[in-house]
Write a protein that holds these residues in place. Structure first.
Motif, PDB file in Angstrom:
ATOM      1  N   LEU A 169       0.771  -1.354   0.212  1.00 48.94           N
ATOM      2  CA  LEU A 169       0.043  -0.068   0.102  1.00 48.94           C
ATOM      3  C   LEU A 169       0.729   1.133   0.029  1.00 48.94           C
ATOM      4  CD1 LEU A 169      -2.689  -1.107   2.594  1.00 48.94           C
ATOM      5  CD2 LEU A 169      -3.088  -0.271   0.169  1.00 48.94           C
ATOM      6  N   PHE A 170       1.966   1.260   0.789  1.00 44.78           N
ATOM      7  CA  PHE A 170       2.850   2.398   0.881  1.00 44.78           C
ATOM      8  C   PHE A 170       3.488   2.596  -0.381  1.00 44.78           C
ATOM      9  CE2 PHE A 170       3.901   2.598   5.703  1.00 44.78           C
ATOM     10  CZ  PHE A 170       2.596   2.883   5.887  1.00 44.78           C
ATOM     11  N   SER A 171       4.011   1.604  -1.087  1.00 45.61           N
ATOM     12  CA  SER A 171       4.500   1.838  -2.346  1.00 45.61           C
ATOM     13  C   SER A 171       3.578   2.251  -3.389  1.00 45.61           C
ATOM     14  CB  SER A 171       5.174   0.166  -2.828  1.00 45.61           C
ATOM     15  OG  SER A 171       6.115  -0.063  -2.028  1.00 45.61           O
ATOM     16  N   ALA A 172       2.399   1.707  -3.587  1.00 46.59           N
ATOM     17  CA  ALA A 172       1.423   2.104  -4.457  1.00 46.59           C
ATOM     18  C   ALA A 172       1.007   3.456  -4.399  1.00 46.59           C
ATOM     19  CB  ALA A 172       0.289   1.122  -4.360  1.00 46.59           C
ATOM     20  N   ALA A 173       1.037   3.914  -2.987  1.00 47.89           N
ATOM     21  CA  ALA A 173       0.344   5.345  -2.964  1.00 47.89           C
ATOM     22  C   ALA A 173       1.345   6.486  -3.171  1.00 47.89           C
ATOM     23  CB  ALA A 173      -0.136   5.577  -1.478  1.00 47.89           C
ATOM     24  N   ILE A 174       2.674   6.187  -3.382  1.00 48.82           N
ATOM     25  CA  ILE A 174       3.604   7.136  -3.691  1.00 48.82           C
ATOM     26  C   ILE A 174       3.301   7.878  -5.020  1.00 48.82           C
ATOM     27  CG2 ILE A 174       5.943   7.733  -4.103  1.00 48.82           C
ATOM     28  CD1 ILE A 174       6.781   5.592  -2.167  1.00 48.82           C
ATOM     29  N   ASP A 353      -8.158  -5.066  -7.468  1.00 52.81           N
ATOM     30  CA  ASP A 353      -6.931  -5.559  -6.686  1.00 52.81           C
ATOM     31  C   ASP A 353      -7.326  -4.724  -5.407  1.00 52.81           C
ATOM     32  OD1 ASP A 353      -4.270  -5.167  -5.246  1.00 52.81           O
ATOM     33  OD2 ASP A 353      -3.427  -5.996  -7.156  1.00 52.81           O
ATOM     34  N   PRO A 354      -7.016  -5.358  -4.166  1.00 48.83           N
ATOM     35  CA  PRO A 354      -7.178  -4.537  -2.953  1.00 48.83           C
ATOM     36  C   PRO A 354      -6.173  -3.527  -2.594  1.00 48.83           C
ATOM     37  CG  PRO A 354      -6.446  -6.900  -2.739  1.00 48.83           C
ATOM     38  CD  PRO A 354      -6.675  -6.686  -4.102  1.00 48.83           C
ATOM     39  N   ILE A 355      -5.025  -3.625  -3.345  1.00 50.45           N
ATOM     40  CA  ILE A 355      -4.294  -2.309  -3.280  1.00 50.45           C
ATOM     41  C   ILE A 355      -4.648  -1.244  -3.998  1.00 50.45           C
ATOM     42  CG2 ILE A 355      -1.798  -1.744  -3.673  1.00 50.45           C
ATOM     43  CD1 ILE A 355      -2.208  -3.561  -1.609  1.00 50.45           C
ATOM     44  N   GLN A 356      -5.049  -1.380  -5.165  1.00 53.39           N
ATOM     45  CA  GLN A 356      -6.011  -0.159  -5.880  1.00 53.39           C
ATOM     46  C   GLN A 356      -7.044   0.328  -5.105  1.00 53.39           C
ATOM     47  OE1 GLN A 356      -7.589  -1.579  -9.883  1.00 53.39           O
ATOM     48  NE2 GLN A 356      -7.969   0.508 -10.357  1.00 53.39           N
ATOM     49  N   MET A 357      -7.635  -0.707  -4.572  1.00 63.25           N
ATOM     50  CA  MET A 357      -8.842  -0.185  -3.957  1.00 63.25           C
ATOM     51  C   MET A 357      -8.656   0.723  -2.641  1.00 63.25           C
ATOM     52  SD  MET A 357     -12.215  -0.400  -3.285  1.00 63.25           S
ATOM     53  CE  MET A 357     -12.897  -1.790  -4.001  1.00 63.25           C
ATOM     54  N   GLY A 358      -7.661   0.195  -2.019  1.00 64.68           N
ATOM     55  CA  GLY A 358      -6.924   1.056  -0.755  1.00 64.68           C
ATOM     56  C   GLY A 358      -6.818   2.431  -1.103  1.00 64.68           C
ATOM     57  N   TYR A 412      -9.748   3.732 -12.385  1.00 68.17           N
ATOM     58  CA  TYR A 412      -9.879   2.999 -13.719  1.00 68.17           C
ATOM     59  C   TYR A 412      -8.618   2.617 -14.227  1.00 68.17           C
ATOM     60  CZ  TYR A 412     -14.888   4.161 -13.159  1.00 68.17           C
ATOM     61  OH  TYR A 412     -15.937   4.419 -12.659  1.00 68.17           O
ATOM     62  N   VAL A 413      -7.515   3.096 -13.871  1.00 67.37           N
ATOM     63  CA  VAL A 413      -6.321   2.518 -14.619  1.00 67.37           C
ATOM     64  C   VAL A 413      -5.381   1.794 -13.444  1.00 67.37           C
ATOM     65  CG1 VAL A 413      -4.298   3.436 -15.969  1.00 67.37           C
ATOM     66  CG2 VAL A 413      -6.658   4.494 -15.963  1.00 67.37           C
ATOM     67  N   PRO A 414      -5.415   0.710 -13.339  1.00 68.81           N
ATOM     68  CA  PRO A 414      -4.606  -0.059 -12.313  1.00 68.81           C
ATOM     69  C   PRO A 414      -3.182   0.129 -12.532  1.00 68.81           C
ATOM     70  CG  PRO A 414      -6.187  -1.591 -13.507  1.00 68.81           C
ATOM     71  CD  PRO A 414      -6.247  -0.244 -14.108  1.00 68.81           C
ATOM     72  N   ALA A 415      -2.573   0.532 -13.596  1.00 72.17           N
ATOM     73  CA  ALA A 415      -1.065   0.584 -13.809  1.00 72.17           C
ATOM     74  C   ALA A 415      -0.772   1.746 -13.057  1.00 72.17           C
ATOM     75  CB  ALA A 415      -0.792   0.916 -15.382  1.00 72.17           C
ATOM     76  N   PHE A 416      -1.405   2.777 -12.416  1.00 69.63           N
ATOM     77  CA  PHE A 416      -0.968   3.786 -11.662  1.00 69.63           C
ATOM     78  C   PHE A 416      -0.862   3.307 -10.003  1.00 69.63           C
ATOM     79  CE2 PHE A 416      -2.741   6.577 -15.144  1.00 69.63           C
ATOM     80  CZ  PHE A 416      -1.640   7.341 -15.141  1.00 69.63           C
ATOM     81  N   THR A 417      -1.306   2.320  -9.842  1.00 72.60           N
ATOM     82  CA  THR A 417      -1.001   1.901  -8.394  1.00 72.60           C
ATOM     83  C   THR A 417      -0.249   0.443  -8.552  1.00 72.60           C
ATOM     84  OG1 THR A 417      -2.948   0.690  -8.641  1.00 72.60           O
ATOM     85  CG2 THR A 417      -3.249   2.799  -7.743  1.00 72.60           C
ATOM     86  N   ILE A 418       0.698   0.493  -9.220  1.00 72.91           N
ATOM     87  CA  ILE A 418       1.609  -0.416  -9.525  1.00 72.91           C
ATOM     88  C   ILE A 418       2.476  -0.517  -8.329  1.00 72.91           C
ATOM     89  CG2 ILE A 418       3.917  -1.523 -10.563  1.00 72.91           C
ATOM     90  CD1 ILE A 418       2.681  -0.507 -13.125  1.00 72.91           C
ATOM     91  N   TYR A 419       2.858  -1.748  -7.665  1.00 69.04           N
ATOM     92  CA  TYR A 419       3.565  -1.767  -6.273  1.00 69.04           C
ATOM     93  C   TYR A 419       4.579  -2.859  -6.432  1.00 69.04           C
ATOM     94  CZ  TYR A 419       0.011  -5.284  -5.474  1.00 69.04           C
ATOM     95  OH  TYR A 419      -0.861  -6.471  -5.539  1.00 69.04           O
TER      96      TYR A 419
END
Length: 419
Positions: A169-174, A353-358, A412-419
């Motif tokens: 989550l930390f990595s995806a949110a940066i 993905d739960p990470i994208q959801m978060g 809508y774009v999962p690629a922006f929350t790549i972790y």
């Protein structure tokens, strides 16, 4: 049970009962009304969340942020931001955005950031000729970046209801956090250029960029320090939070030499108060969760969404609309804990993905922090600037636009929350 709980909770909110108490009374009454659940079990459910080891990270991250923000380091961060962007159009507004992004990597709390940074930068902007409403708007909106930059307390709370990895989550949110920062800086730039806001050109207020960078380096390193320890598996989130406190003590005592017993005492008192408020909501949400799970509300809502709306695009839109409305009335931690379990179930049903959801949840509910009628950072900014809420809201519309664009991309774009 759910209907009784929801109705009572709405009544208590209208009566201005604190959210934590309103949740406990409403859910407790619903459980007693329905019967079948032993009182002892309800009490156990109430205190069960307090035994969570990962949640210990919250008070330690709050303490480390308080120690670092209350001393010389805060001034060094502002000086670095001023040297970085102060000379450009809308420079002092951009200083606030950059400062908020860096402070977010130290405190993890939008409310703490709005109070600490706003008390320094809003009066400064007013003295230099910036409209008070604009200064408050920049602070109210940019302070919410703390909800995304590690160590984000909202993301830690989301991980407790979703079982998602805090490190992921930390990595995806940066990236979303930096996108918000860049967008808010553009708003400040064009506002400054179109409206003729003064720029920071007085050399007496600025030092060399290299010198300011070195002075602010300990705070700039904090988010990366946290991510490296977590992603490398060197320490758990709770262990990292303890290390962060030790790091803050060393930086304050050895590098800046401004650590005093009074500062430690103030930081501890502030941490206890903030943690108490957050934990009250967490324990209350446990009872609410028990009511919802007993009546299978998350599963029923997920099934209804799939059958009625059909496509993932419409389901995600529905979730965002609900969160935007809820975020206008509930503080961010309470909203995450209440909506998280249901939305995680819906996300799983549509393959999200739960990470994208978060990340989506945190961005969405962060918008509520600077949205009337009950926007916490909005009220803080207006109070410090001493202007009516309406004057601040008029200045906020371009910041809302940026936030909504980032929210749509994250949704809508999962690629922006790549972790």
């Amino acid at each position: 049970m759910t209907f009784v709980m929801t109705a009572l909770f709405a009544v208590f909110l209208v009566l201005s009962v604190p959210v934590g108490y309103a949740l406990i009374i409403a859910s407790g009454t619903a459980i007693l009304w329905q019967g079948g659940t032993p009182t002892v079990l309800a009490v156990v459910k109430l205190f069960q969340p307090t035994q969570s080891f990962p949640l210990l990270a919250i008070p330690f991250f709050i303490l480390s942020g308080s120690l670092m923000m209350s001393g010389t380091l805060g001034q060094k961060l502002v000086a670095f931001a001023a040297n970085l962007v102060g000379r450009y159009h809308g420079g002092m507004g951009q200083v606030t955005v950059v400062g908020s992004t860096i402070f977010g990597g130290v405190s993890g709390s939008a409310v703490a950031e709005a109070s600490a940074l706003g008390s320094m930068l809003i009066p400064w902007q007013k003295r230099e000729g910036y409209p008070a409403g604009f200064a408050a708007a920049v602070t109210a909106s940019s302070s919410t970046i703390a909800g995304l930059i590690p160590p984000s307390i909202p993301l830690i709370l989301y991980s407790t209801v979703s079982n998602a990895s805090i490190a992921s989550l930390f990595s995806a949110a940066i990236l979303p956090g930096l996108m918000l920062a860049f967008g808010f800086m553009l708003v400040c730039y064009f506002s400054g250029r179109l409206r003729g806001f003064p720029r920071l050109t007085d050399r007496s207020q600025m030092m060399g960029f290299g010198k300011s960078l070195v002075s602010a380096a300990p705070a700039l390193a904090m988010p990366f320090f946290i991510i490296v320890l977590l992603r490398a598996g060197i320490a758990t989130p709770t262990e990292v939070s303890v290390i962060a406190v030790f790091y803050a003590l060393v930086v304050s005592a050895v590098l800046y030499r401004d650590l005093t017993l009074a500062r430690i005492k103030d930081a501890l008192v502030g941490t206890v108060i903030t943690t108490g408020v957050v934990m009250l909501v967490i324990t209350a949400s446990s009872l609410v969760g028990h009511v919802l799970i007993t009546e299978r509300i998350p599963a029923l809502v997920a099934a209804w969404a799939q059958e009625t709306l059909g496509t993932a695009v419409l389901i995600i839109l529905m979730m965002n609309i609900i969160m935007l409305i809820v975020g206008m009335f509930l503080d961010l931690p309470a909203a995450i804990l209440l909506l998280g379990p249901t939305f995680v179930a819906i996300g799983a049903a549509i393959g999200m993905d739960p990470i994208q959801m978060g990340v989506m949840i945190c961005i969405n509910l962060s918008i509520g922090l600077f949205t009337p009628p009950i926007g916490t950072t909005l009220f803080i900014g207006a109070a410090i600037a001493r202007v009516p809420i309406g004057a601040v809201v008029k200045e906020l519309w371009p910041f809302y636009l940026v936030a909504f664009v980032v929210l749509i991309l994250m949704s809508y774009v999962p690629a922006f929350t790549i972790y």
